[in-house]
Design a protein around this motif. Structure first.
Motif, PDB file in Angstrom:
ATOM      1  N   MET A   1       0.900  -1.253   0.062  1.00  0.00           N
ATOM      2  CA  MET A   1       0.063   0.019   0.018  1.00  0.00           C
ATOM      3  C   MET A   1       0.654   1.087  -0.061  1.00  0.00           C
ATOM      4  SD  MET A   1      -3.211   0.583   2.245  1.00  0.00           S
ATOM      5  CE  MET A   1      -2.735   1.491   3.702  1.00  0.00           C
ATOM      6  N   SER A   2       0.604   2.301  -0.946  1.00  0.00           N
ATOM      7  CA  SER A   2       1.249   3.311  -1.103  1.00  0.00           C
ATOM      8  C   SER A   2       1.015   4.372  -0.065  1.00  0.00           C
ATOM      9  CB  SER A   2       1.569   3.775  -2.531  1.00  0.00           C
ATOM     10  OG  SER A   2       0.134   4.474  -2.707  1.00  0.00           O
ATOM     11  N   TRP A   3       1.787   5.467   0.041  1.00  0.00           N
ATOM     12  CA  TRP A   3       1.679   6.646   0.816  1.00  0.00           C
ATOM     13  C   TRP A   3       0.154   7.183   0.250  1.00  0.00           C
ATOM     14  CZ3 TRP A   3       1.557  11.929  -0.147  1.00  0.00           C
ATOM     15  CH2 TRP A   3       1.335  12.713   0.916  1.00  0.00           C
ATOM     16  N   MET A   4       0.036   7.170  -0.894  1.00  0.00           N
ATOM     17  CA  MET A   4      -1.142   7.804  -1.662  1.00  0.00           C
ATOM     18  C   MET A   4      -2.539   7.172  -1.007  1.00  0.00           C
ATOM     19  SD  MET A   4      -1.397  10.634  -3.032  1.00  0.00           S
ATOM     20  CE  MET A   4      -2.716  11.403  -3.818  1.00  0.00           C
ATOM     21  N   ASP A   5      -2.348   5.883  -1.031  1.00  0.00           N
ATOM     22  CA  ASP A   5      -3.596   4.942  -0.757  1.00  0.00           C
ATOM     23  C   ASP A   5      -3.737   5.167   0.818  1.00  0.00           C
ATOM     24  OD1 ASP A   5      -3.701   4.046  -3.274  1.00  0.00           O
ATOM     25  OD2 ASP A   5      -2.559   2.273  -2.964  1.00  0.00           O
ATOM     26  N   ALA A   6      -2.879   5.288   1.436  1.00  0.00           N
ATOM     27  CA  ALA A   6      -2.971   5.648   3.135  1.00  0.00           C
ATOM     28  C   ALA A   6      -3.737   7.094   3.239  1.00  0.00           C
ATOM     29  CB  ALA A   6      -1.785   5.394   3.600  1.00  0.00           C
ATOM     30  N   ASN A   7      -3.389   7.863   2.297  1.00  0.00           N
ATOM     31  CA  ASN A   7      -4.063   9.270   2.569  1.00  0.00           C
ATOM     32  C   ASN A   7      -5.495   9.144   2.220  1.00  0.00           C
ATOM     33  OD1 ASN A   7      -2.335  10.833   3.837  1.00  0.00           O
ATOM     34  ND2 ASN A   7      -1.581  12.051   1.918  1.00  0.00           N
ATOM     35  N   LEU A   8      -5.616   8.358   1.157  1.00  0.00           N
ATOM     36  CA  LEU A   8      -7.129   8.256   0.601  1.00  0.00           C
ATOM     37  C   LEU A   8      -8.211   7.598   1.556  1.00  0.00           C
ATOM     38  CD1 LEU A   8      -6.577   7.599  -3.082  1.00  0.00           C
ATOM     39  CD2 LEU A   8      -7.463   9.448  -2.487  1.00  0.00           C
ATOM     40  N   ILE A   9      -7.403   6.739   2.585  1.00  0.00           N
ATOM     41  CA  ILE A   9      -8.241   6.193   3.517  1.00  0.00           C
ATOM     42  C   ILE A   9      -8.354   7.300   4.759  1.00  0.00           C
ATOM     43  CG2 ILE A   9      -8.219   4.192   5.045  1.00  0.00           C
ATOM     44  CD1 ILE A   9      -6.798   2.563   3.071  1.00  0.00           C
ATOM     45  N   VAL A  10      -7.111   7.751   5.074  1.00  0.00           N
ATOM     46  CA  VAL A  10      -7.161   8.548   6.162  1.00  0.00           C
ATOM     47  C   VAL A  10      -8.006   9.706   6.357  1.00  0.00           C
ATOM     48  CG1 VAL A  10      -5.592   9.691   8.026  1.00  0.00           C
ATOM     49  CG2 VAL A  10      -4.959   7.570   7.328  1.00  0.00           C
ATOM     50  N   ILE A  11      -7.944  10.656   5.314  1.00  0.00           N
ATOM     51  CA  ILE A  11      -8.611  11.828   5.113  1.00  0.00           C
ATOM     52  C   ILE A  11     -10.063  11.632   5.362  1.00  0.00           C
ATOM     53  CG2 ILE A  11      -8.759  13.526   3.489  1.00  0.00           C
ATOM     54  CD1 ILE A  11      -6.010  13.547   2.557  1.00  0.00           C
ATOM     55  N   PRO A  12     -10.967  10.918   4.671  1.00  0.00           N
ATOM     56  CA  PRO A  12     -12.367  10.709   4.974  1.00  0.00           C
ATOM     57  C   PRO A  12     -12.355  10.639   6.287  1.00  0.00           C
ATOM     58  CG  PRO A  12     -11.778   9.522   3.014  1.00  0.00           C
ATOM     59  CD  PRO A  12     -10.469  10.080   3.739  1.00  0.00           C
ATOM     60  N   PHE A  13     -11.788   9.962   7.146  1.00  0.00           N
ATOM     61  CA  PHE A  13     -11.706   9.561   8.627  1.00  0.00           C
ATOM     62  C   PHE A  13     -11.774  11.092   9.327  1.00  0.00           C
ATOM     63  CE2 PHE A  13     -11.454   5.163   7.635  1.00  0.00           C
ATOM     64  CZ  PHE A  13     -12.498   4.581   8.239  1.00  0.00           C
ATOM     65  N   ILE A  14     -10.664  11.477   8.947  1.00  0.00           N
ATOM     66  CA  ILE A  14     -10.304  12.915   9.708  1.00  0.00           C
ATOM     67  C   ILE A  14     -11.750  13.946   9.424  1.00  0.00           C
ATOM     68  CG2 ILE A  14      -8.908  14.976   9.481  1.00  0.00           C
ATOM     69  CD1 ILE A  14      -6.479  13.182   8.948  1.00  0.00           C
ATOM     70  N   PHE A  15     -12.268  13.975   8.267  1.00  0.00           N
ATOM     71  CA  PHE A  15     -13.232  14.609   7.821  1.00  0.00           C
ATOM     72  C   PHE A  15     -14.443  14.327   8.635  1.00  0.00           C
ATOM     73  CE2 PHE A  15     -16.700  16.124   4.834  1.00  0.00           C
ATOM     74  CZ  PHE A  15     -16.223  17.554   4.879  1.00  0.00           C
ATOM     75  N   LEU A  16     -14.602  13.013   8.857  1.00  0.00           N
ATOM     76  CA  LEU A  16     -16.135  12.580   9.233  1.00  0.00           C
ATOM     77  C   LEU A  16     -16.024  12.784  10.935  1.00  0.00           C
ATOM     78  CD1 LEU A  16     -16.743   8.983   7.838  1.00  0.00           C
ATOM     79  CD2 LEU A  16     -17.998  11.005   7.738  1.00  0.00           C
ATOM     80  N   GLY A  17     -14.634  12.783  11.324  1.00  0.00           N
ATOM     81  CA  GLY A  17     -14.209  13.031  12.713  1.00  0.00           C
ATOM     82  C   GLY A  17     -14.742  14.538  12.982  1.00  0.00           C
ATOM     83  N   LYS A  18     -14.376  15.495  12.150  1.00  0.00           N
ATOM     84  CA  LYS A  18     -14.704  16.865  12.206  1.00  0.00           C
ATOM     85  C   LYS A  18     -16.164  17.059  12.394  1.00  0.00           C
ATOM     86  CE  LYS A  18     -10.276  18.650  10.854  1.00  0.00           C
ATOM     87  NZ  LYS A  18      -9.474  19.574   9.642  1.00  0.00           N
ATOM     88  N   ILE A  19     -16.724  16.610  11.484  1.00  0.00           N
ATOM     89  CA  ILE A  19     -18.292  16.732  11.395  1.00  0.00           C
ATOM     90  C   ILE A  19     -18.806  16.122  12.498  1.00  0.00           C
ATOM     91  CG2 ILE A  19     -20.365  15.682  10.107  1.00  0.00           C
ATOM     92  CD1 ILE A  19     -18.691  15.932   7.552  1.00  0.00           C
ATOM     93  N   ALA A  20     -18.493  15.008  13.354  1.00  0.00           N
ATOM     94  CA  ALA A  20     -19.073  14.361  14.356  1.00  0.00           C
ATOM     95  C   ALA A  20     -18.921  15.163  15.551  1.00  0.00           C
ATOM     96  CB  ALA A  20     -18.451  12.996  14.786  1.00  0.00           C
ATOM     97  N   ILE A  21     -17.686  15.869  15.769  1.00  0.00           N
ATOM     98  CA  ILE A  21     -17.228  16.796  16.638  1.00  0.00           C
ATOM     99  C   ILE A  21     -18.310  17.950  16.504  1.00  0.00           C
ATOM    100  CG2 ILE A  21     -15.703  18.233  17.435  1.00  0.00           C
ATOM    101  CD1 ILE A  21     -13.435  16.368  16.786  1.00  0.00           C
ATOM    102  N   PHE A  22     -18.484  18.498  15.561  1.00  0.00           N
ATOM    103  CA  PHE A  22     -19.302  19.708  15.320  1.00  0.00           C
ATOM    104  C   PHE A  22     -20.819  19.369  15.746  1.00  0.00           C
ATOM    105  CE2 PHE A  22     -21.860  22.495  12.268  1.00  0.00           C
ATOM    106  CZ  PHE A  22     -21.664  23.633  12.919  1.00  0.00           C
TER     107      PHE A  22
END
Length: 55
Positions: A1-22
């Motif tokens: 798994m490349s660095w780019m694939d890892a970002n595609l998995i992690v970024i949506p979770f960070i975004f969802l986390g921010k929405i959940a906190i809001f």
């Protein structure tokens, strides 16, 4: 798994986390407001009863 694939998995979770906190912050503020309203009603009720006792 490349660095780019890892970002595609992690970024949506960070975004969802921010929405959940809001969403949680809005829900918590609404709940506190509701509790404050109930407390004010209780205090008003108690003060009216005390005023009746004084008369």
């Amino acid at each position: 798994m490349s660095w780019m694939d890892a970002n595609l998995i992690v970024i949506p979770f960070i975004f969802l986390g921010k929405i959940a906190i809001f969403v949680f912050a809005i829900w918590y503020a609404w709940k506190l407001l509701k509790l404050q309203k109930e407390k004010n009603l209780l205090l008003k009720d108690i003060s009216e009863k005390l005023n009746k006792l004084d008369k």
